[in-house]
Design a protein around this motif. Structure first.
Motif, mmCIF file in Angstrom:
data_model
loop_
_atom_site.group_PDB
_atom_site.id
_atom_site.type_symbol
_atom_site.label_atom_id
_atom_site.label_comp_id
_atom_site.label_asym_id
_atom_site.label_seq_id
_atom_site.Cartn_x
_atom_site.Cartn_y
_atom_site.Cartn_z
ATOM 1 N N TYR B 138 0.881 -1.310 -0.127
ATOM 2 C CA TYR B 138 -0.040 -0.074 -0.075
ATOM 3 C C TYR B 138 0.883 1.089 -0.198
ATOM 4 N N GLU B 189 -3.899 -0.864 -3.759
ATOM 5 C CA GLU B 189 -3.624 0.951 -3.900
ATOM 6 C C GLU B 189 -1.840 0.470 -4.836
ATOM 7 N N TYR B 278 -10.224 1.283 -4.960
ATOM 8 C CA TYR B 278 -8.919 0.938 -5.441
ATOM 9 C C TYR B 278 -8.698 -0.047 -6.368
#
Lengths: 653, 653
Positions: B138, B189, B278
């Motif tokens: 992330y 992400e 995401y």
């Protein structure tokens, strides 16, 4: 002495069809079912292992402890329910079961009196190392209560003597004296049990220990110190935690178990609702037994906070599932509340002890409000399914979909892994006869309107009272009273808070009470001649509103009739109850219905405001309005016709 | 090349007073404030230690890691916001700050490319041992996004090269090949970041790695195996836990992070809403880049589920605070919802990528619905206070009292310990120019009505477009268009979903579009001669209803005007908004107001149904009804006048 008798006060036998059916359900349904559960004989329930734990602790079986750390309490609550039921009628088969269990309990008790199968089996060197979480004193309290009930019902002393040994042992361990532990329980219960034991035994040391537990609570840092000693870990999963408790709310952790302040300084009800009720019950009992007016005033302050600021219309308490707890004054959501059945049972215990301090009708009012709504609603009509949580609004899809509402069950369940509510219902209903009358100096007070025969000792005589009524379906009650002495006795009838009109007759003649005092109509006379008092509390359906400080009930009304709160169900009104707007100007119509042993159905006018059900999530507001009639059933009968929506507080015009 | 340009597609500059004020707020308020926070220079906020962590990892400072395991991401999001703002206008002082930060980041990067200060400082031997919880991928994703934005804004390559080193390193660690880890992130992400990096660099390996992360997800038992390997403990407090995740809902634990099924088999939006957005964003981007129609259909199925069954009127998503997550179709409570600002930002990302796959007005509609309501409502007018949670009903006392509603703040806050929303707002608003137009083969689509000047490359020519409008306060938009080539170009205007009537003129003459296709009015011609198109989407206030499957909105209506959802506030209407019942037949009156840069206030008739405020908790229902006028403000402006009640869905007749 009749079996169902409070020593010195008298005896009472329930002769109400309404209540005897429930008592039968407890005797023939709940108690045998629970026995099977305790013995792991039900294929439809998770094994409880509760009696096996005793077998292992008693050395009769090999194996490991299994279940909640407070699993023992289920066994004791069963025993208490059995005692209460045997008090009404002996039953050799049931006694045989109980006696075998008692043999096992006594054998599991350690030589010094210690009794808790979790620690005996699994962690014998950790006894009393975690009073906050581990429920040893809680289990001890239920053991004592169960023992007393069984002893009073049967006269058999074995379990009673074991209870005294356990209590004696506790007096050695706990107390203010140097060398004793200065702790107190994380879950209150032992206090009220010790006071009961004092009542039965007359042993002052039990009163002193109960008083010690109450008065020491919140005055020292015991829980913090034991938390440090065990390395700042929690019992539940062994993890290191920053504080002894979870914060169940915005409150500091000490509020959950009510040790945030000395009990005499507590001003509002906070924390876990059942813990609070058990503690307040003990406080009120101690105040009554010691005639401690200051302590009574503390209790009254807490009582007022609970019943005038934190109680649902149904007598439910505990507005949040987070900690099964109180939140704040006037915070009473209908769809995310907890209102645990056991909390309302605890409220009845509390009310009953408050009546020992002062005869004030508010106590009886709340007792019946909790009893006829939340408590009875905690069980289905047949007595084999239970609610833990008692919402005022339920929508099955919503409960399934939404985590903030998952705890709101929309179908009663057979049993729970934390099985407190069914046995608590069993022991309350089995002992309900104790709650009908309270007896003072030359005075009898009627607290609950439940048909039956009582023989009450007061003013040096015995008053025989035959009560007849169809309460809660009808507000007419007759009392046939006969005394066996010369002295005048006050006979006081609680005027229910819901009653706007009432009238009385004596032997058929209209009378006014000699006085109306703290909500009681008092008739003072010599009852040597058989006398019949008839009371007629006008019972009519009405729309009820809530204090506007309760945000959740704004613009809404409920329906009540007498002590019964009503609700709309999907079974009668279709789904989407929140589309309905009550027309409160058109009044409420009543219909006697034969189902469920007889009840009064209510009907009112309403408008249903519907939007079309299309594909769109949002669309221009073009409602269709439909005039409808809505039908309502008593709240205690909800969810007896399958799963569906329910609503107490309806939108209203 | 202008700085604010998408390579190959064109450039756009916002000239909207409405939006430039927000951009100024980001530039002059949010970014400097966040810089102070990252550097622990604010006395009014908890120290973040974020830049100190980099100093320590870079060897420039002694000390321990402090903060969330994903603390680094705050730094990268700041950098991305800075890049976006510098793309609009260079600022040497700000670049100096960013360059100094970049030096530090690059110094903290390990020789092999690894970059995560938590593991470098605190647990260097535990890298990649807990992908589920520890956010390394992330943080890497945000690093890459920040690096690209700064590189594109300034042309300075240092941080961009570091991002490539990091991404190259990841390609060595992760992949299907034997000897590589077969894991994927617990918080998605990295996927969308790698796709951006592919776009900028043209390096196929980044596309392949993004594809690997997406396609492997949910196909193996990686998270279960790493959980076993680390001894079945959770990172958060080290406790042993029964399953790798908490169950956030009735769903199995794998739903929270969307690894319950391979992504192509996922049919409904579940789990943590930001993670879902995401991931879907990356899926849609991958589908667009690889022209994968099957993957696009998966995305569309998820899109439809989110936007037609699980989205609030305000464009908010995530119905529960429990896991900050989706619950189920049509479960949209107004008072206990989450609707995180970041989730709606993620929804805009998702919509934007879907527009790369297919030009369908539903994407633009939702983009503006989320933008003008939840996203803007996530920040106060001045841009220095933020909401994490965006309720549709708020009552301050209720939020304070009730644990199920504690997460619903009723005052925006300066900062959060999990500080994702403010920097997410900053980076979105700073890059909003990218969302106004999408460009196809010989086609320009107007997705958002925001005044500005654009130069768009399509069909071998550049189309200059000057857009003028007072949107969202007015539905009139003019476009002055001039091309520099001969070929016909389609100029397509999204017809907003809220518009019931519209008309167009070209150079002052009423016209009908050449075609209306998937929600766009398409005008196809040669634009060599300067041409003015005027669109007038009739913007009038209306009452809106919800699909009756949404239990919580039954019997209620909201007010909207154009893309703006309105709400009632205590500041205009007094407290106890739920006493009010809208009279929807009397219509809505509009008043232009000068406050807050200008907005349209709405007024409607209503009845207030009041009960007296006495001591009693419950009483006979005897309401007083009062005809009142209620005033509503756009939802994005709520809570700019102190704390008070707010309600979107009103009781309605």
């Amino acid at each position: 002495m009749e079996r169902n008798e409070i020593p010195g006060q008298g005896a009472c036998r329930i002769e109400s069809g309404f209540w005897n059916r429930y008592i039968g359900v407890i005797r023939n349904g709940v108690i045998p079912y629970q026995w099977d559960i305790l013995n792991d004989r039900r294929e439809d329930a998770e094994p409880s292992h509760a009696i096996d734990n005793f077998r292992i602790a008693a050395g009769e079986m090999e194996g490991a402890f299994y279940g909640q750390v407070f699993q023992d309490s289920d066994v004791y609550k069963w025993l208490e329910a059995v005692g209460n039921i045997l008090m009404l009628e002996r039953d050799p088969h049931l006694e045989e079961q109980a006696d075998s269990l008692i043999d096992l309990i006594v054998k599991a008790q350690e030589p010094d009196g210690y009794l808790d199968t979790y620690f005996t089996i699994r962690e014998p060197d950790k006894k009393w190392s975690d009073l906050l979480e581990c429920h040893e004193l809680y289990c001890a309290g239920h053991m004592i209560e169960g023992a007393i009930a069984y002893y009073q019902a049967t006269g058999k002393e074995k379990i009673y003597r074991a209870a005294c040994r356990l209590a004696d042992y506790l007096t050695q361990i706990f107390g203010q004296e140097e060398g004793k532990m200065h702790g107190y329980p994380g879950h209150q219960e032992i206090e009220l049990a010790l006071l009961k034991l004092y009542e039965v035994s007359g042993e002052e040391q039990y009163l002193r220990l109960a008083s010690y537990f109450l008065e020491t609570r919140g005055t020292n840092r015991f829980f913090e110190e034991e938390f440090e000693k065990r390395g700042r870990t929690t019992f539940w999963n062994g993890a290191k935690i920053p504080e002894p408790n979870e914060r169940y709310n915005h409150y500091p952790y000490s509020y959950y178990n009510q040790f945030h302040a000395p009990v005499r300084q507590q001003e509002t009800a906070v924390g876990h609702a059942v813990r609070a009720m058990y503690m307040y019950t003990a406080m009120a009992d101690l105040a009554a037994k010691t005639k401690d007016q200051e302590l009574y005033r503390v209790c009254r302050r807490l009582w007022d906070d609970v019943t005038t600021k934190q109680m649902y219309l149904t007598g439910g308490i505990g507005a949040t599932s987070s900690g099964e707890a109180f939140t704040q004054d006037y915070d009473l959501p209908n769809d995310t509340n907890y209102s645990e059945t056991c909390a309302s049972i605890g409220l009845i215990f509390f009310a009953h002890r408050m009546l020992q301090c002062e005869t004030d009708s508010v106590y009886g009012d709340v007792m019946e409000q909790a009893l006829y709504n939340t408590v009875l609603g905690g069980m289905n009509y047949e007595g084999n399914r239970f609610f833990y949580v008692n919402p005022l609004e339920a929508v099955p899809e919503v409960s399934k979909a939404n985590p903030e509402r998952h705890h709101v069950g929309t179908l009663r369940r057979k049993w729970f892994s934390c099985a407190c509510c069914p046995p608590n219902l069993a022991r309350l209903i089995g002992s309900l006869w104790k709650y009908i009358y309270t007896v003072g100096e030359s005075r009898v007070n009627v607290q609950l309107y439940i048909a039956g025969t009582a023989h009450l000792n007061t003013g040096g005589q015995t008053l025989s009272v035959i009560q007849k009524t169809e309460y809660p379906n009808d507000g007419k009650i007759s009392f046939t009273i006969q005394g066996d002495g010369e002295r005048d006795i006050e006979f006081a009838l609680r005027i229910p808070g819901w009653a706007e009109n009432w009238r009385f007759t004596i032997n058929g003649e209209a009378v006014v009470p000699d006085q109306v005092e703290k909500g009681y109509a008092v008739f003072c006379r010599n009852w040597k001649q058989e006398t019949t008092i008839q009371a007629d509390f006008e019972m009519k359906a009405q729309f009820v509103g809530a204090n506007p400080k309760i945000h959740y009930d704004l613009g809404r009304a409920a329906m009540t009739r007498g002590p019964l709160v009503y609700c709309l169900e999907e079974a009668d009104n279709g789904p989407r109850l929140d589309e309905l707007v009550l027309n409160t100007e058109a009044g409420i119509r009543e219909t006697a219905r034969p189902e469920w042993n007889g009840y009064v159905e209510l009907e009112a006018d309403a408008v249903r405001i519907k939007l079309p059900e299309g594909q769109d999530l949002y669309m221009p507001y073009r409602p269709v309005k439909e005039k409808v009639k809505v039908r309502a059933v008593p709240y205690y009968l909800w969810n007896n016709r399958g799963e569906g929506e329910m609503q107490v507080w309806m939108k209203a015009d």
